[in-house]
Design an enzyme around this catalytic site. Structure first.
Site, PDB file in Angstrom:
ATOM      1  N   SER A 251     -99.935 -15.391 -78.295  1.00  0.00           N
ATOM      2  CA  SER A 251     -98.725 -16.139 -77.835  1.00  0.00           C
ATOM      3  C   SER A 251     -97.389 -15.737 -79.025  1.00  0.00           C
ATOM      4  O   SER A 251     -97.879 -14.898 -79.824  1.00  0.00           O
ATOM      5  CB  SER A 251     -98.894 -17.884 -78.093  1.00  0.00           C
ATOM      6  OG  SER A 251     -98.875 -18.041 -79.701  1.00  0.00           O
ATOM      7  N   LYS A 252     -96.453 -16.185 -78.898  1.00  0.00           N
ATOM      8  CA  LYS A 252     -95.376 -15.753 -79.864  1.00  0.00           C
ATOM      9  C   LYS A 252     -95.897 -16.196 -81.247  1.00  0.00           C
ATOM     10  O   LYS A 252     -95.400 -15.199 -82.312  1.00  0.00           O
ATOM     11  CB  LYS A 252     -94.049 -16.868 -79.507  1.00  0.00           C
ATOM     12  CG  LYS A 252     -93.350 -16.521 -78.335  1.00  0.00           C
ATOM     13  CD  LYS A 252     -91.772 -16.487 -78.826  1.00  0.00           C
ATOM     14  CE  LYS A 252     -90.859 -15.883 -77.466  1.00  0.00           C
ATOM     15  NZ  LYS A 252     -91.013 -16.775 -76.291  1.00  0.00           N
ATOM     16  N   ARG A 253     -96.494 -16.985 -81.395  1.00  0.00           N
ATOM     17  CA  ARG A 253     -97.168 -17.500 -83.068  1.00  0.00           C
ATOM     18  C   ARG A 253     -97.885 -16.087 -83.448  1.00  0.00           C
ATOM     19  O   ARG A 253     -98.005 -15.955 -84.492  1.00  0.00           O
ATOM     20  CB  ARG A 253     -97.968 -18.581 -82.920  1.00  0.00           C
ATOM     21  CG  ARG A 253     -97.267 -19.751 -83.352  1.00  0.00           C
ATOM     22  CD  ARG A 253     -97.794 -20.962 -83.158  1.00  0.00           C
ATOM     23  NE  ARG A 253     -97.848 -21.434 -81.573  1.00  0.00           N
ATOM     24  CZ  ARG A 253     -98.857 -21.773 -80.942  1.00  0.00           C
ATOM     25  NH1 ARG A 253    -100.311 -21.678 -81.368  1.00  0.00           N
ATOM     26  NH2 ARG A 253     -98.872 -22.057 -79.481  1.00  0.00           N
ATOM     27  N   ASP A 254     -98.127 -15.275 -82.678  1.00  0.00           N
ATOM     28  CA  ASP A 254     -99.025 -14.020 -83.218  1.00  0.00           C
ATOM     29  C   ASP A 254     -98.093 -12.805 -83.527  1.00  0.00           C
ATOM     30  O   ASP A 254     -98.559 -11.710 -83.858  1.00  0.00           O
ATOM     31  CB  ASP A 254    -100.049 -13.476 -82.128  1.00  0.00           C
ATOM     32  CG  ASP A 254    -101.061 -14.421 -81.852  1.00  0.00           C
ATOM     33  OD1 ASP A 254    -101.821 -14.983 -82.890  1.00  0.00           O
ATOM     34  OD2 ASP A 254    -101.110 -15.171 -80.614  1.00  0.00           O
ATOM     35  N   GLY A 255     -96.881 -13.289 -83.668  1.00  0.00           N
ATOM     36  CA  GLY A 255     -95.889 -12.286 -84.191  1.00  0.00           C
ATOM     37  C   GLY A 255     -95.031 -11.458 -83.060  1.00  0.00           C
ATOM     38  O   GLY A 255     -93.986 -11.685 -83.039  1.00  0.00           O
TER      39      GLY A 255
END
Ligand code: GLU
Length: 483
Positions: A251-255
């Protein structure tokens, strides 16, 4: 059967890595079977869809080399077709208007929650009498259209990747909304995803629906729609999700998640598509990890796609990217590096092309990503170098200053040096200073670059010499040692 597949992104964001990987598998499958790859833009969600996302999706697919054969088709241009299908379902008694207000639906959900039941619509308006309908209409309620879902049905299909998948009708959340009033108040003017996608896949003669496994529940619903519309059901293949290090959906949280992000990070499109192909698929000869899309297409089939989620491995992607970078011609690579140099503010526009290509050739083996070039070549563009502590220790050793002084004198006496001159000069200084050649080389490298390690020293020196920078660096170093 002639193969027709599609990628159907919603333009509610930039081209996402998951969508791009689905596009890769569809493209490979189409090319494997001399089929057709369709691009369909699912833009019915007016509030969230934006033309710039459509552009980003198209340019991202093009950048990756995933050219489409038909389209792009836009769902917003096909609203009549959806209306017709909705009318057919209404006429057949397989769909009905539901007048529930948002408050009533909330209340329903709360009651279900309190009882520990799964949330879903309880089909309460399935069998309204004409007078009940009239009453709601008179109240000015705008109905949605719901498609009847038989809770007792088990929906099963043979998935090419997952084999037999069975879904219980009772787990589909009750009769599903397939349309609601459009913004212009046209009743049922806004068809929703499951209905639109089925109508499109029918009209576009899609033979195989290849998409992420997060759509499995939708597939069950869609099969019921195909049946209701008396149409042939396509073959389904649900690809595994892309997972992060912790095994959760990337997801976006992974960069990064968009293809643009990967481009900006310095990945090459050919490396990225190669890597995406490996996210869930292996070449029949599993030792073969580097291949073009065309090579993969000759071997690709869906039955070799894994069921298990595919872990995203940055090291692997870096490695693959480096393989492509290392084998690229200096000419082509220089073209790709120039924008990165420019972005870093390096004065590449003033540099001679031949010099730039030599710099590229010198640095290429150190690169994993195009963006690495900024750090790897900074010594060629900065005014003065920063000395690492190891380099400083070396420069302060006894005898080093005289070694550098002699090199500086020699360099100052020549206009430019060639490879042979450089070798001869190092040899001469070694001899006259009665030191080891290694010390001369290390001193020179430390003076020129501020580091003890780096790419080929002679080539580095020659490139700096062409700029005249070696003279200033040697002097700066001497000042630093003295200072
Ligand atoms: N618009 C859907 C999505 O972006 C398409 C899903 C499908 O392929 O049917 O997820």
């Amino acid at each position: 059967m002639s193969v027709r597949v599609r990628i159907a992104p919603s333009p509610t964001g930039n081209l996402h890595i998951g969508t791009a990987r689905t596009a890769v598998f569809n493209w490979l499958f189409a090319h494997r079977h001399q089929g057709v790859f369709v691009l369909r833009v699912e833009d019915t969600d007016a509030a969230r869809s934006r033309p710039e996302y459509t552009e980003n999706i198209k340019s991202g697919l093009e950048w990756l080399g995933l050219n489409w054969d038909e389209g792009p088709f836009f769902q917003t241009q096909r609203l009549d077709q959806y209306q017709q299908a909705i009318q057919t379902l209404l006429d057949k008694g397989l769909a009905y208007p539901c007048y529930c207000s948002p408050e009533e639906l909330d209340e329903m959900r709360e009651t279900q929650q309190a009882k520990g039941q799964a949330p879903g619509y309880d089909n309460r308006h399935r069998n309204l009498s004409p007078s009940e309908k009239e009453k709601f209409e008179a109240e000015g309620r705008k109905p949605v259209i719901r498609f009847k879902i038989d809770g007792d049905r088990a929906i099963a299909w043979k998935d090419v990747i997952r084999d037999t998948v069975t879904w219980q009708g009772c787990d589909l959340g009750g009769d599903m909304v397939i349309a609601r009033a459009a913004e212009n108040d046209e009743p049922y003017g806004q068809a929703l995803y499951n209905l639109a996608v089925v109508v499109d896949d029918i009209d576009m003669n899609i033979s195989h629906v290849i998409r992420g496994e997060d759509h499995i529940a939708n597939t069950a619903k869609q099969i019921l729609l195909y049946e209701a519309l008396a149409e042939e059901i396509p073959i389904f293949a649900h690809t595994p999700l892309i997972l992060n290090e912790e095994g959760r959906k990337l997801s976006k949280r992974d960069g990064v998640t968009s293809i643009d992000d990967f481009r900006k990070m310095g990945f090459l499109p050919e490396a990225l598509v190669n890597y995406m192909t490996l996210l869930g698929w292996t070449f029949p000869d599993s030792t073969k990890e580097i291949f073009t899309l065309e090579e993969a297409a000759q071997e690709f089939d869906l039955d070799r796609v894994n069921k298990a989620g595919a872990k995203f491995d940055w090291d692997k992607l870096d490695w693959l990217n480096s393989q492509y970078l290392h084998q690229m011609s200096a000419d082509k690579l220089t073209d790709l590096l120039i924008p990165h140099w420019q972005e870093a503010g390096y004065a590449v526009d003033k540099m001679d092309r031949d010099w730039l290509e030599k710099l590229t050739a010198l640095t290429a083996p150190t690169l994993n990503r195009l963006t690495d070039v900024i750090k790897e070549t900074s010594v060629f563009f900065v005014d003065s170098v920063e000395y690492s502590s190891e380099a400083m220790d070396l420069l302060q050793q006894e005898g080093v200053a005289t070694v550098i002084t002699e090199i500086a004198e020699q360099v100052n006496n020549t206009d430019s040096i060639g490879e042979d001159d450089a070798q001869a000069l190092i040899k001469q200084v070694t001899k006259s200073q009665k030191v080891k050649k290694g010390l001369v080389m290390r001193s020179l490298r430390a003076s020129l670059t501020g580091e003890l390690h780096g790419p080929d020293l002679t080539q580095t020196w020659l490139l700096l010499n062409q700029l005249g920078t070696d003279k200033t660096r040697l002097q700066q170093t001497l000042d630093k040692i003295a200072g």
